[in-house]
Design an enzyme around this catalytic site. Sequence first.
Site, short mmCIF file in Angstrom:
data_model
loop_
_atom_site.label_atom_id
_atom_site.label_comp_id
_atom_site.label_asym_id
_atom_site.label_seq_id
_atom_site.Cartn_x
_atom_site.Cartn_y
_atom_site.Cartn_z
N TYR A 1 -18.82 18.66 -11.00
CA TYR A 1 -19.13 17.10 -11.15
C TYR A 1 -20.16 16.70 -10.21
O TYR A 1 -20.01 16.95 -8.81
CB TYR A 1 -17.81 16.27 -11.16
CG TYR A 1 -18.07 15.00 -11.33
CD1 TYR A 1 -18.55 14.17 -12.40
CD2 TYR A 1 -17.69 13.92 -10.22
CE1 TYR A 1 -18.52 12.72 -12.66
CE2 TYR A 1 -17.66 12.41 -10.43
CZ TYR A 1 -18.35 11.76 -11.63
OH TYR A 1 -18.32 10.66 -11.71
N ARG B 1 0.82 -1.27 0.06
CA ARG B 1 -0.08 0.12 -0.08
C ARG B 1 0.91 1.23 0.01
O ARG B 1 0.30 2.14 -0.52
CB ARG B 1 -0.97 -0.04 1.27
CG ARG B 1 -1.62 1.24 1.32
CD ARG B 1 -2.88 1.20 2.18
NE ARG B 1 -2.75 0.21 3.51
CZ ARG B 1 -2.30 0.45 4.52
NH1 ARG B 1 -1.48 1.54 4.69
NH2 ARG B 1 -2.16 -0.55 5.56
N LYS C 1 -10.52 8.57 -17.60
CA LYS C 1 -10.85 9.08 -18.48
C LYS C 1 -9.74 9.21 -19.42
O LYS C 1 -9.35 8.20 -20.19
CB LYS C 1 -11.45 10.66 -18.34
CG LYS C 1 -12.28 10.71 -17.28
CD LYS C 1 -13.66 10.13 -17.57
CE LYS C 1 -14.80 10.03 -16.55
NZ LYS C 1 -14.75 11.07 -15.55
N ASP D 1 -10.46 20.44 -10.67
CA ASP D 1 -10.90 18.97 -11.19
C ASP D 1 -10.28 19.17 -12.72
O ASP D 1 -11.02 19.81 -13.49
CB ASP D 1 -12.31 18.75 -10.98
CG ASP D 1 -12.51 17.42 -11.67
OD1 ASP D 1 -12.02 17.03 -12.77
OD2 ASP D 1 -13.43 16.71 -11.31
C1 LIG Z 1 -15.69 11.15 -14.58
C2 LIG Z 1 -15.35 12.24 -13.59
C3 LIG Z 1 -14.86 12.19 -12.27
C4 LIG Z 1 -15.01 10.99 -11.57
O1 LIG Z 1 -13.92 10.07 -12.00
P1 LIG Z 1 -14.34 8.52 -11.56
O2 LIG Z 1 -13.10 7.83 -11.89
O3 LIG Z 1 -15.50 8.01 -12.23
O4 LIG Z 1 -14.67 8.24 -10.14
C5 LIG Z 1 -14.66 13.47 -11.62
N1 LIG Z 1 -14.59 14.69 -12.24
C6 LIG Z 1 -14.93 14.68 -13.53
C7 LIG Z 1 -14.97 15.92 -14.38
C8 LIG Z 1 -15.30 13.45 -14.34
O5 LIG Z 1 -15.89 13.63 -15.52
#
Ligand SMILES: *Cc1c(COP(=O)(O)O)cnc(C)c1O
Length: 392
Positions: A112, A59, A209, A184
């Site tokens: 988000y 970890r 993503k 973000d």
């Molecule tokens: C998809 C997304 C998240 C969350 O990511 P996960 O891996 O699905 O938890 C956070 N912020 C934005 C802008 C996103 O598009």
Amino acid sequence: MKKKHSDTSKFAVETRIVTTGREFAEHGFVNPAVYRASTVLFPSAQALLDYNQEYTYGRKGTPTSRALESAIAAIEGGHATKVCSSGLAAITTALLAFLKPGDHLLMTDTAYLPTRKFCDGMLKRIGVETTYYDPGLGAAVSGLIRPNTRVVFTESPGSQTMEVQDIPAIAAAAHAKGAIVMIDNTWSAGHYFKAFDHGCDVSVQAATKYFVGHSDAMLGCITCNESTWPVLKDAFEELGHFAGPDDMYLALRGIRTLDVRLERHMKNALDMADWLRGRDEVADVLYPALPNAPGHTLWKRDFTGASGLFSIVLNTDDFKAAAAMLDGLELFGMGFSWGGYESLCIPFKPLRTATPWNRKGVCLRFHIGLENTDDLKADLAAGFTRLNAALA
Ligand SMILES: *Cc1c(COP(=O)(O)O)cnc(C)c1O
């Protein structure tokens, strides 16, 4: 890449994307190994008590996690990175690291949706108050900062409706009053928006993503500047985060082609956005990279490129007609997440509390993949034919 642990900071970002983290590869292989690990053995009782060897426990880090974290830190231009199991976990961990009971958080109104849920749920329960602010506020965010405001959270462009924020102005206002700035940064993948050059202290991404890039794994990452890193690192370890080795390897593999993939996503998205703007069925295209679109001036000032994600507002508010369009699409999948090689299109309803959303038409969010755009246009044109038939 001849020297082990070579410093890649002298290289341009495209070169760093291809090289950073490869010092963790051994025996001449190009890529580092996938370490599936919990226990790390120590050579002696004393060594175990001293705990001062490079790797101590699964970890706490493996060559696989360190390779990925150093690659992400290089792309973001930050001091250091931690990787955890999802983008949402990265967001909640970054917020928990810097907030305590009695603190105040300024959260962009276009965050988000699950980020909002965390603020209204767990953060509220532990006594942290959240104020949602208009993403269009730049320096004027200063008027909302209280003595106990610890964090100003940004997301640019905003989720779904793509408002571009004036991050340098927000950062100057926050820092003048002792608050830190988080972003973000998922939309730009940290590649097209250099958060730390624009005043952010912490940059969070859903690595799910564009880093993974193939819709086959979930991961999150938190990158810090030097001053925020010790607090984040401690909180991350206290909360016990880590991520699966195979998923981390997939992200590292995805990162090596990030620059070329994003280049094509942008080219295709610009082509599609421009085409959609010319359609009678479309009231507005929300893609900051498109000239004259909302946010274009700020995008041009602060970003070096755009990803494949944007939204449109249809001229009709008839959801059934929009559904007739969507249900027959051949190349556009309908589903959450984005950032893979494939095109997606989903309907959404903007949720706002600080600023009203006054548009009447049905909203659609597109992720433009790596397909040929003539095929994508033909698919959508057939969809618009179904939409018009449903309205007739
Ligand atoms: C998809 C997304 C998240 C969350 O990511 P996960 O891996 O699905 O938890 C956070 N912020 C934005 C802008 C996103 O598009």
